[in-house]
Design a protein around this motif. Structure first.
Motif, short mmCIF file in Angstrom:
data_model
loop_
_atom_site.label_atom_id
_atom_site.label_comp_id
_atom_site.label_asym_id
_atom_site.label_seq_id
_atom_site.Cartn_x
_atom_site.Cartn_y
_atom_site.Cartn_z
N LEU A 72 0.82 -1.21 0.00
CA LEU A 72 0.00 0.00 0.00
C LEU A 72 0.86 1.26 0.00
CD1 LEU A 72 -2.88 -0.94 2.48
CD2 LEU A 72 -3.02 -0.69 -0.02
N VAL A 73 1.88 1.30 0.81
CA VAL A 73 2.75 2.48 0.87
C VAL A 73 3.41 2.72 -0.49
CG1 VAL A 73 4.89 3.39 1.86
CG2 VAL A 73 3.15 2.42 3.35
N LEU A 74 3.85 1.65 -1.12
CA LEU A 74 4.52 1.77 -2.42
C LEU A 74 3.53 1.98 -3.56
CD1 LEU A 74 7.18 -1.05 -2.00
CD2 LEU A 74 7.54 1.43 -1.85
N GLY A 75 2.25 1.70 -3.34
CA GLY A 75 1.25 1.83 -4.39
C GLY A 75 1.35 0.73 -5.43
N VAL A 76 1.88 -0.41 -5.04
CA VAL A 76 2.08 -1.54 -5.93
C VAL A 76 1.05 -2.62 -5.59
CG1 VAL A 76 3.70 -3.37 -6.62
CG2 VAL A 76 4.54 -1.07 -6.09
N ALA A 77 0.34 -3.12 -6.60
CA ALA A 77 -0.63 -4.20 -6.41
C ALA A 77 -1.60 -3.87 -5.27
CB ALA A 77 0.09 -5.53 -6.16
N VAL A 78 -2.16 -2.68 -5.30
CA VAL A 78 -3.04 -2.23 -4.23
C VAL A 78 -4.25 -3.15 -4.05
CG1 VAL A 78 -4.52 -0.33 -3.43
CG2 VAL A 78 -2.24 0.15 -4.35
N PRO A 79 -4.95 -3.59 -5.12
CA PRO A 79 -6.07 -4.51 -4.89
C PRO A 79 -5.64 -5.81 -4.20
CG PRO A 79 -6.23 -3.57 -7.08
CD PRO A 79 -4.88 -3.17 -6.52
N PHE A 80 -4.47 -6.33 -4.55
CA PHE A 80 -3.96 -7.53 -3.88
C PHE A 80 -3.70 -7.25 -2.40
CE2 PHE A 80 -0.19 -10.10 -2.62
CZ PHE A 80 -0.83 -11.33 -2.58
N ALA A 81 -3.10 -6.10 -2.11
CA ALA A 81 -2.85 -5.73 -0.71
C ALA A 81 -4.16 -5.64 0.06
CB ALA A 81 -2.10 -4.40 -0.64
N LEU A 82 -5.19 -5.07 -0.55
CA LEU A 82 -6.49 -4.96 0.12
C LEU A 82 -7.10 -6.33 0.38
CD1 LEU A 82 -7.96 -1.93 -1.86
CD2 LEU A 82 -7.01 -1.92 0.46
N VAL A 83 -6.90 -7.25 -0.56
CA VAL A 83 -7.44 -8.61 -0.39
C VAL A 83 -6.74 -9.34 0.75
CG1 VAL A 83 -7.57 -10.89 -1.47
CG2 VAL A 83 -8.33 -8.88 -2.72
N ILE A 84 -5.41 -9.24 0.84
CA ILE A 84 -4.73 -9.96 1.90
C ILE A 84 -4.93 -9.31 3.26
CG2 ILE A 84 -3.05 -11.00 0.33
CD1 ILE A 84 -0.93 -9.11 1.48
#
Length: 128
Positions: free
Chosen positions: A65-77
């Motif tokens: 989330l901080v890096l803004g990378v794969a945000v939907p994946f981060a939200l899912v996990i």
């Protein structure tokens, strides 16, 4: 609206990154907890792996989330972690429930913005 989303993403990411690292490295003291919460944490510690799994997930999700990378994946996990955080504070330790609800609201704001990424999860199970 873009600034609100960036602030929500960074804030949620920093919360999980810092508290996830604290769970692994213990650089901040934990506040005293009610007895049911202590028993719950004791059960998790007794497994020998749950703390590493939970806090490792928080670190990975927070960093994404901080890096803004794969945000939907981060939200899912992070979603099941957030559900458990809210439930923990509702049932075992209500003192920090407002913070848990803010975390849940940040997740909801971001999930709503990225809802198109989640649409296939709610479509037909099989397409040929």
């Amino acid at each position: 609206m873009r600034i609100v989303l960036i602030v929500a993403r960074i804030l949620l990411g920093l919360l999980f990154l810092v508290f996830g690292l604290n769970g692994l490295l213990h650089f901040m003291p934990n506040p005293p907890e009610p007895q049911p919460a202590v028993a719950f944490f004791g059960a998790l510690a007794g497994t020998g792996y749950m703390f590493a799994l939970i806090f490792g997930t928080q670190v990975i999700g927070g960093a994404l989330l901080v890096l803004g990378v794969a945000v939907p994946f981060a939200l899912v996990i992070l979603a099941p972690v957030i559900v458990n955080i809210v439930a923990f504070h509702v049932f075992l330790s209500p003192a920090l429930l407002p913070l848990a609800l803010v975390v849940g609201a940040l997740e909801a704001i971001l999930a709503w913005h990225y809802r198109a990424a989640f649409a296939p999860l709610f479509g037909p199970a099989f397409r040929s």
